[in-house]
Scaffold this active site. Sequence first.
Site, PDB file in Angstrom:
ATOM      1  N   GLU A  39     -10.661  -0.707  30.770  1.00  0.00           N
ATOM      2  CA  GLU A  39     -10.515  -1.767  31.773  1.00  0.00           C
ATOM      3  C   GLU A  39     -11.749  -1.801  32.671  1.00  0.00           C
ATOM      4  O   GLU A  39     -12.135  -0.780  33.242  1.00  0.00           O
ATOM      5  CB  GLU A  39      -9.285  -1.490  32.654  1.00  0.00           C
ATOM      6  CG  GLU A  39      -7.956  -1.578  31.934  1.00  0.00           C
ATOM      7  CD  GLU A  39      -7.342  -2.985  31.973  1.00  0.00           C
ATOM      8  OE1 GLU A  39      -7.970  -3.890  32.561  1.00  0.00           O
ATOM      9  OE2 GLU A  39      -6.243  -3.144  31.405  1.00  0.00           O
ATOM     10  N   HIS A  66      -9.110  -8.040  24.602  1.00  0.00           N
ATOM     11  CA  HIS A  66      -7.674  -8.286  24.719  1.00  0.00           C
ATOM     12  C   HIS A  66      -7.373  -9.729  24.311  1.00  0.00           C
ATOM     13  O   HIS A  66      -6.336 -10.025  23.720  1.00  0.00           O
ATOM     14  CB  HIS A  66      -7.235  -8.025  26.171  1.00  0.00           C
ATOM     15  CG  HIS A  66      -5.789  -7.722  26.327  1.00  0.00           C
ATOM     16  ND1 HIS A  66      -5.187  -7.612  27.546  1.00  0.00           N
ATOM     17  CD2 HIS A  66      -4.812  -7.516  25.402  1.00  0.00           C
ATOM     18  CE1 HIS A  66      -3.897  -7.345  27.371  1.00  0.00           C
ATOM     19  NE2 HIS A  66      -3.645  -7.281  26.086  1.00  0.00           N
ATOM     20  N   ASP A 103      -8.769 -11.925  28.861  1.00  0.00           N
ATOM     21  CA  ASP A 103      -9.764 -10.900  29.175  1.00  0.00           C
ATOM     22  C   ASP A 103     -10.307 -10.223  27.918  1.00  0.00           C
ATOM     23  O   ASP A 103      -9.588 -10.111  26.948  1.00  0.00           O
ATOM     24  CB  ASP A 103      -9.150  -9.835  30.117  1.00  0.00           C
ATOM     25  CG  ASP A 103      -7.943  -9.092  29.523  1.00  0.00           C
ATOM     26  OD1 ASP A 103      -7.023  -9.758  29.026  1.00  0.00           O
ATOM     27  OD2 ASP A 103      -7.940  -7.861  29.558  1.00  0.00           O
TER      28      ASP A 103
HETATM   29 ZN   LIG Z   1      -6.160  -6.913  29.175  1.00  0.00          ZN
END
Ligand SMILES: [Zn+2]
Length: 275
Positions: free
Chosen positions: A102, A173, A183
């Site tokens: 992330e 993703h 994203d």
């Molecule tokens: Zn994500």
Amino acid sequence: MKIVNQKLSKTLASETVTFTATPNKGDEMVPDSIIIHFTAGRSAESSVAWFKDPEAKASAHIVIDREGKITQMVEFNRKAWHAGVSRWADRSGFNNFSIGIELDNPGRLTKVNDRFYSWFGKEYPKEVVVEAKHKHEKSISFWHNFTEKQIDSCFRICKLLMETYSIKDILGHDDIAPFRKNDPGPAFPMESFRAKLFGRQDDTADIYKITENNTNLRTGAGTTFESIAKLPLNTEVEFVKSKSGWFYVYVLKTPAASGEPLYGWVSGSLLKKLK
Ligand SMILES: [Zn+2]
């Protein structure tokens, strides 16, 4: 950095690598893919705090802040909860075999009178705004940039993971959940990032085979588009790009008599990755 006992460990004084444990994780797994995300959060700290909260029922292996500082939250051989319902070619359920990274970034921004705001109302200066079209969308929108330090940390982690595990793919993703997620979006340089890691000039050298006889090769990403050719079982195709679960491919062995190069769209669910 190096990986010791499924955790990142720093080798240089300049590196910042910390481990913050979360209860939001599953049992053991063997990672073979990496999924890149943005947090859509206010800060890396707030995202780490959220991923620690049992209420969140979400987590990631790695969170990278805008200075490139790294927080690991789940050992690389344990399942983190970052992918959700997900599919790429013939594979689904990416939490079971992927490492989630992330990047701290609020995501899509809204433009109001030449000023840019995140979904939580924070304003961002023009210099950090990327104007680009998401590959699954029709029009241009605004995205917060990723910093060089962030992308560099992400790159070094991916390289280490590729040296340590048998990593077959690095995806967004938005690749594995195209109808739910946007994203890391167009501000992340996915093509050059993958190309550098896989040692290629471009990212077109992924080969897939057709898993169903007479698969339609279509003019667009959907069953409403015209069929250009019927591809026999096991036809090998080269991946060019994806959109909403459909793959635009180059047919390596043309089944028809025509020797013309054959390009078109195939449903991703009818493809299996060869290399
Ligand atoms: Zn994500």
